[in-house]
Scaffold this motif. Structure first.
Motif, PDB file in Angstrom:
ATOM      1  N   GLN A 387      29.657   9.961  43.372  1.00 54.68           N
ATOM      2  CA  GLN A 387      29.008   9.782  42.071  1.00 54.68           C
ATOM      3  C   GLN A 387      27.513  10.081  42.165  1.00 54.68           C
ATOM      4  OE1 GLN A 387      30.062   6.090  39.973  1.00 54.68           O
ATOM      5  NE2 GLN A 387      31.839   5.896  41.303  1.00 54.68           N
ATOM      6  N   LEU A 388      26.907   9.737  43.301  1.00 57.68           N
ATOM      7  CA  LEU A 388      25.486  10.050  43.499  1.00 57.68           C
ATOM      8  C   LEU A 388      25.271  11.560  43.520  1.00 57.68           C
ATOM      9  CD1 LEU A 388      24.559   7.425  46.261  1.00 57.68           C
ATOM     10  CD2 LEU A 388      23.807   7.405  43.876  1.00 57.68           C
ATOM     11  N   ARG A 389      26.158  12.277  44.205  1.00 58.20           N
ATOM     12  CA  ARG A 389      26.052  13.738  44.236  1.00 58.20           C
ATOM     13  C   ARG A 389      26.187  14.321  42.831  1.00 58.20           C
ATOM     14  NH1 ARG A 389      29.909  12.841  48.361  1.00 58.20           N
ATOM     15  NH2 ARG A 389      28.943  12.736  50.438  1.00 58.20           N
ATOM     16  N   HIS A 390      27.107  13.764  42.078  1.00 60.86           N
ATOM     17  CA  HIS A 390      27.297  14.241  40.704  1.00 60.86           C
ATOM     18  C   HIS A 390      26.026  14.001  39.883  1.00 60.86           C
ATOM     19  CE1 HIS A 390      29.576  15.312  37.122  1.00 60.86           C
ATOM     20  NE2 HIS A 390      29.040  14.262  36.522  1.00 60.86           N
ATOM     21  N   ALA A 391      25.399  12.825  40.043  1.00 63.48           N
ATOM     22  CA  ALA A 391      24.175  12.519  39.302  1.00 63.48           C
ATOM     23  C   ALA A 391      23.039  13.455  39.693  1.00 63.48           C
ATOM     24  CB  ALA A 391      23.770  11.061  39.550  1.00 63.48           C
ATOM     25  N   LEU A 392      23.020  13.874  40.966  1.00 64.05           N
ATOM     26  CA  LEU A 392      21.970  14.786  41.420  1.00 64.05           C
ATOM     27  C   LEU A 392      22.106  16.180  40.810  1.00 64.05           C
ATOM     28  CD1 LEU A 392      21.697  13.699  45.153  1.00 64.05           C
ATOM     29  CD2 LEU A 392      19.808  13.794  43.501  1.00 64.05           C
ATOM     30  N   ASN A 393      23.242  16.460  40.210  1.00 65.73           N
ATOM     31  CA  ASN A 393      23.453  17.731  39.515  1.00 65.73           C
ATOM     32  C   ASN A 393      23.348  17.587  37.996  1.00 65.73           C
ATOM     33  OD1 ASN A 393      23.981  19.483  41.755  1.00 65.73           O
ATOM     34  ND2 ASN A 393      25.915  18.405  42.039  1.00 65.73           N
ATOM     35  N   ASP A 394      22.894  16.412  37.551  1.00 65.45           N
ATOM     36  CA  ASP A 394      22.789  16.134  36.123  1.00 65.45           C
ATOM     37  C   ASP A 394      21.310  16.085  35.739  1.00 65.45           C
ATOM     38  OD1 ASP A 394      22.824  15.081  33.542  1.00 65.45           O
ATOM     39  OD2 ASP A 394      24.560  13.797  33.941  1.00 65.45           O
ATOM     40  N   SER A 395      20.891  17.005  34.906  1.00 73.27           N
ATOM     41  CA  SER A 395      19.471  17.107  34.545  1.00 73.27           C
ATOM     42  C   SER A 395      18.948  15.869  33.832  1.00 73.27           C
ATOM     43  CB  SER A 395      19.247  18.337  33.668  1.00 73.27           C
ATOM     44  OG  SER A 395      20.013  18.240  32.462  1.00 73.27           O
ATOM     45  N   ARG A 396      19.842  15.070  33.262  1.00 70.27           N
ATOM     46  CA  ARG A 396      19.397  13.846  32.582  1.00 70.27           C
ATOM     47  C   ARG A 396      18.744  12.867  33.554  1.00 70.27           C
ATOM     48  NH1 ARG A 396      24.775  11.841  29.791  1.00 70.27           N
ATOM     49  NH2 ARG A 396      25.495  12.425  31.885  1.00 70.27           N
ATOM     50  N   TYR A 397      19.060  13.004  34.840  1.00 69.89           N
ATOM     51  CA  TYR A 397      18.529  12.083  35.839  1.00 69.89           C
ATOM     52  C   TYR A 397      17.475  12.751  36.714  1.00 69.89           C
ATOM     53  CZ  TYR A 397      22.741   9.589  34.439  1.00 69.89           C
ATOM     54  OH  TYR A 397      23.716   8.958  33.704  1.00 69.89           O
ATOM     55  N   ALA A 398      16.854  13.810  36.215  1.00 66.28           N
ATOM     56  CA  ALA A 398      15.882  14.578  37.009  1.00 66.28           C
ATOM     57  C   ALA A 398      14.757  13.686  37.538  1.00 66.28           C
ATOM     58  CB  ALA A 398      15.318  15.726  36.181  1.00 66.28           C
ATOM     59  N   ASP A 399      14.279  12.754  36.718  1.00 66.71           N
ATOM     60  CA  ASP A 399      13.191  11.866  37.159  1.00 66.71           C
ATOM     61  C   ASP A 399      13.615  10.963  38.304  1.00 66.71           C
ATOM     62  OD1 ASP A 399      11.630  12.968  35.192  1.00 66.71           O
ATOM     63  OD2 ASP A 399      11.882  11.313  33.772  1.00 66.71           O
ATOM     64  N   TRP A 400      14.906  10.814  38.506  1.00 68.02           N
ATOM     65  CA  TRP A 400      15.427   9.890  39.513  1.00 68.02           C
ATOM     66  C   TRP A 400      15.908  10.610  40.767  1.00 68.02           C
ATOM     67  CZ3 TRP A 400      14.760   4.797  38.771  1.00 68.02           C
ATOM     68  CH2 TRP A 400      14.496   4.362  37.469  1.00 68.02           C
ATOM     69  N   PHE A 401      15.780  11.920  40.820  1.00 62.24           N
ATOM     70  CA  PHE A 401      16.312  12.667  41.967  1.00 62.24           C
ATOM     71  C   PHE A 401      15.780  12.153  43.308  1.00 62.24           C
ATOM     72  CE2 PHE A 401      17.559  16.830  39.586  1.00 62.24           C
ATOM     73  CZ  PHE A 401      18.616  16.149  39.011  1.00 62.24           C
ATOM     74  N   PRO A 402      14.469  11.842  43.447  1.00 56.53           N
ATOM     75  CA  PRO A 402      13.996  11.324  44.745  1.00 56.53           C
ATOM     76  C   PRO A 402      14.704  10.022  45.151  1.00 56.53           C
ATOM     77  CG  PRO A 402      12.147  12.057  43.420  1.00 56.53           C
ATOM     78  CD  PRO A 402      13.347  12.082  42.517  1.00 56.53           C
ATOM     79  N   VAL A 403      14.916   9.126  44.186  1.00 54.27           N
ATOM     80  CA  VAL A 403      15.608   7.861  44.473  1.00 54.27           C
ATOM     81  C   VAL A 403      17.066   8.124  44.818  1.00 54.27           C
ATOM     82  CG1 VAL A 403      16.346   5.655  43.488  1.00 54.27           C
ATOM     83  CG2 VAL A 403      14.053   6.530  43.005  1.00 54.27           C
ATOM     84  N   LEU A 404      17.713   8.960  44.047  1.00 57.31           N
ATOM     85  CA  LEU A 404      19.121   9.264  44.285  1.00 57.31           C
ATOM     86  C   LEU A 404      19.324   9.921  45.649  1.00 57.31           C
ATOM     87  CD1 LEU A 404      19.997  10.634  40.724  1.00 57.31           C
ATOM     88  CD2 LEU A 404      20.887   8.523  41.738  1.00 57.31           C
ATOM     89  N   GLU A 405      18.395  10.773  46.038  1.00 59.75           N
ATOM     90  CA  GLU A 405      18.509  11.451  47.338  1.00 59.75           C
ATOM     91  C   GLU A 405      18.418  10.450  48.481  1.00 59.75           C
ATOM     92  OE1 GLU A 405      15.390  14.273  47.040  1.00 59.75           O
ATOM     93  OE2 GLU A 405      16.585  15.752  45.914  1.00 59.75           O
ATOM     94  N   ILE A 406      17.518   9.477  48.379  1.00 60.75           N
ATOM     95  CA  ILE A 406      17.399   8.455  49.423  1.00 60.75           C
ATOM     96  C   ILE A 406      18.633   7.554  49.433  1.00 60.75           C
ATOM     97  CG2 ILE A 406      16.105   6.415  50.160  1.00 60.75           C
ATOM     98  CD1 ILE A 406      14.756   9.014  50.857  1.00 60.75           C
ATOM     99  N   MET A 407      19.129   7.197  48.249  1.00 58.30           N
ATOM    100  CA  MET A 407      20.350   6.391  48.170  1.00 58.30           C
ATOM    101  C   MET A 407      21.504   7.096  48.871  1.00 58.30           C
ATOM    102  SD  MET A 407      20.151   5.027  44.213  1.00 58.30           S
ATOM    103  CE  MET A 407      21.836   4.384  44.254  1.00 58.30           C
ATOM    104  N   LEU A 408      21.606   8.411  48.645  1.00 58.46           N
ATOM    105  CA  LEU A 408      22.689   9.174  49.254  1.00 58.46           C
ATOM    106  C   LEU A 408      22.462   9.345  50.755  1.00 58.46           C
ATOM    107  CD1 LEU A 408      25.280  10.791  48.813  1.00 58.46           C
ATOM    108  CD2 LEU A 408      23.874  12.791  48.285  1.00 58.46           C
ATOM    109  N   GLU A 409      21.219   9.634  51.129  1.00 55.69           N
ATOM    110  CA  GLU A 409      20.908   9.839  52.550  1.00 55.69           C
ATOM    111  C   GLU A 409      21.133   8.574  53.360  1.00 55.69           C
ATOM    112  OE1 GLU A 409      16.882  10.324  55.215  1.00 55.69           O
ATOM    113  OE2 GLU A 409      16.937  11.328  53.255  1.00 55.69           O
ATOM    114  N   ARG A 410      20.682   7.423  52.829  1.00 53.94           N
ATOM    115  CA  ARG A 410      20.806   6.161  53.557  1.00 53.94           C
ATOM    116  C   ARG A 410      22.101   5.416  53.243  1.00 53.94           C
ATOM    117  NH1 ARG A 410      15.782   4.633  55.770  1.00 53.94           N
ATOM    118  NH2 ARG A 410      14.469   6.494  55.822  1.00 53.94           N
TER     119      ARG A 410
END
Length: 421
Positions: A387-410
């Protein structure tokens, strides 16, 4: 206990045809309405009847079962395959394509096709439903039923489908205020508990399946549909001055521990004044109460509002009035939201920003906080990571990409209760 021959034969015949009809109704031939090359069949040695058929203590059972099978073969309802060199032993039973209707009649079973057509009739009133997602679901369900599929409905529970349709038709008439479940149930079914016992689970499941909405809890789904288990109120703390229709004025800053405003009070508000420098909405109850101890709250600088996840309908009414006042203010307060650093918290933030406060900014929901409190964070599953990967491909969450990337990485997510000021 003495076995009754007539009763035994009748039950065996019905059960046998029921099993064959089960196989038929699950086949491609049923879905297309065209007989296939492979007929519905049953191997006696692998069937529920094998114990009785091979009962060495009561040979009569095999004799009676054979007589029943031979009679069905004589009527051309089934075709029998006998064991080689053992003509008294029947190995397989095939349902004849031309005898399907007769098999339904003998077994006393209502044809699945008739049940599906009945459900199609039940769904007709939803064709012009005010909610588009209900219209679209009805169309998809009707198409599936016409093709011999159940569309996730229970063909053996006609009343349940009828009740679901009644509830769906009634919900848009409730207006903007959420109605207590038991009151709604009494109005609709003349039984305060019928909705909870029979219809509520399938109603929520349908909303999750077909609406396209995102909600975290059952209470949030209920509120989205227009229902509630308990009366709703708005919990807030800090400076807010408002007048009511009767000309009375109230100042919430007079209550240092905060207070709750009922829906009736929200409706009565006519003028709102905001001396606060900041407005902070907080997602979770524990964090809300912890934050009320902050000096900025005590000093009257911050108006703190508890959202409880997605705001319920009474709170939505209040936020709508607040949004209107802020949009007209010459020097509006700074707008902040504090929620969980997870997909749910991000979705709630974006919903608030889109629905009410375009200038809303996150509070303590960034990468720095996630890393600072990583030791208290919860691990995420592979499904959640997807679901995190899917959100990272959704432009609606562009402002959150740095947070989502760390959530996915960690592989972590952080609930705001873990953050102690």
């Amino acid at each position: 206990m003495e076995v009754d021959e007539i009763g035994f034969k009748q039950k065996f015949g019905r059960d046998l045809l029921t099993l064959l009809l089960d196989k038929y109704e699950q086949s491609q031939s049923f879905a297309t309405g065209t007989p296939g090359k492979v007929r519905p069949q049953l191997v006696i040695g692998k069937s529920p009847f094998v114990r009785d058929y091979n009962d060495e203590m009561d040979f009569r059972k095999r004799h009676w079962m054979n007589e029943t099978l031979l009679e069905l073969e004589r009527l051309d309802v089934v075709e029998l395959a006998r064991a080689k060199y053992r003509p008294d032993e029947i190995e397989k039973v095939y349902l004849q394509w031309d005898a399907v209707e007769e098999a339904y009649r003998i077994s006393g079973r209502t044809p699945l096709r008739a049940k599906l057509e009945q459900m199609r009739t039940f769904l007709v009133p939803l064709s012009d439903h005010p909610w588009r997602w209900v219209q679209e679901w009805r169309k998809e369900a009707d198409d599936a039923l016409a093709q011999g599929k159940t569309a996730r409905l229970d063909p053996d529970d006609a009343q349940g489908t009828a009740d679901l349709v009644r509830a769906l038709n009634e919900l848009p008439l409730l207006g903007g205020r959420a109605v207590p479940i038991r009151i709604f149930s009494q109005q609709l079914f003349r039984d305060t508990k019928h909705l909870e016992r029979q219809t509520l689970k399938r109603l929520i499941a349908l909303a999750k399946q077909a609406s396209g909405e995102q909600r975290e809890t059952e209470e949030e789904w209920l509120d989205w549909l227009g229902l509630t288990r308990n009366p709703q109120s708005v919990s807030l703390c800090g400076p807010l001055v408002f007048r009511t229709r009767d000309g009375k004025q109230a100042d919430t800053d007079a209550f240092p521990g905060g207070l709750g405003l009922s829906g009736e009070t929200i409706d009565a508000m006519t003028h709102i004044f905001m001396p606060a420098r900041y407005i902070l909405t907080i997602e979770n109850w524990t964090s809300y109460h912890q934050y009320l101890e902050q000096p900025s709250v005590r000093a009257g600088e911050v108006l703190v509002i508890y959202t409880g996840g997605y705001p319920h309908r009474v709170l939505q009414s209040f936020l709508g009035k607040l949004s209107q006042v802020i949009s007209e203010a010459a020097n509006p307060p700074e707008l902040l939201h504090w929620g969980d650093i997870d997909l749910g918290g991000i979705r709630i933030f974006e919903w608030l920003r889109t629905s009410y406060f375009p200038e809303l900014q996150p509070y303590r929901m960034g990468v720095d906080i996630l890393l600072q409190y990583e030791a208290q964070a919860a691990p995420v599953s592979e499904e959640y990571a997807s679901q995190l990967r899917h959100a990272l491909n959704d432009s609606r969450y562009a402002d959150w990409f740095p947070v989502l990337e760390i959530m996915l990485e960690r592989r972590v997510r952080l609930e705001q209760e873990c953050i102690v000021e």
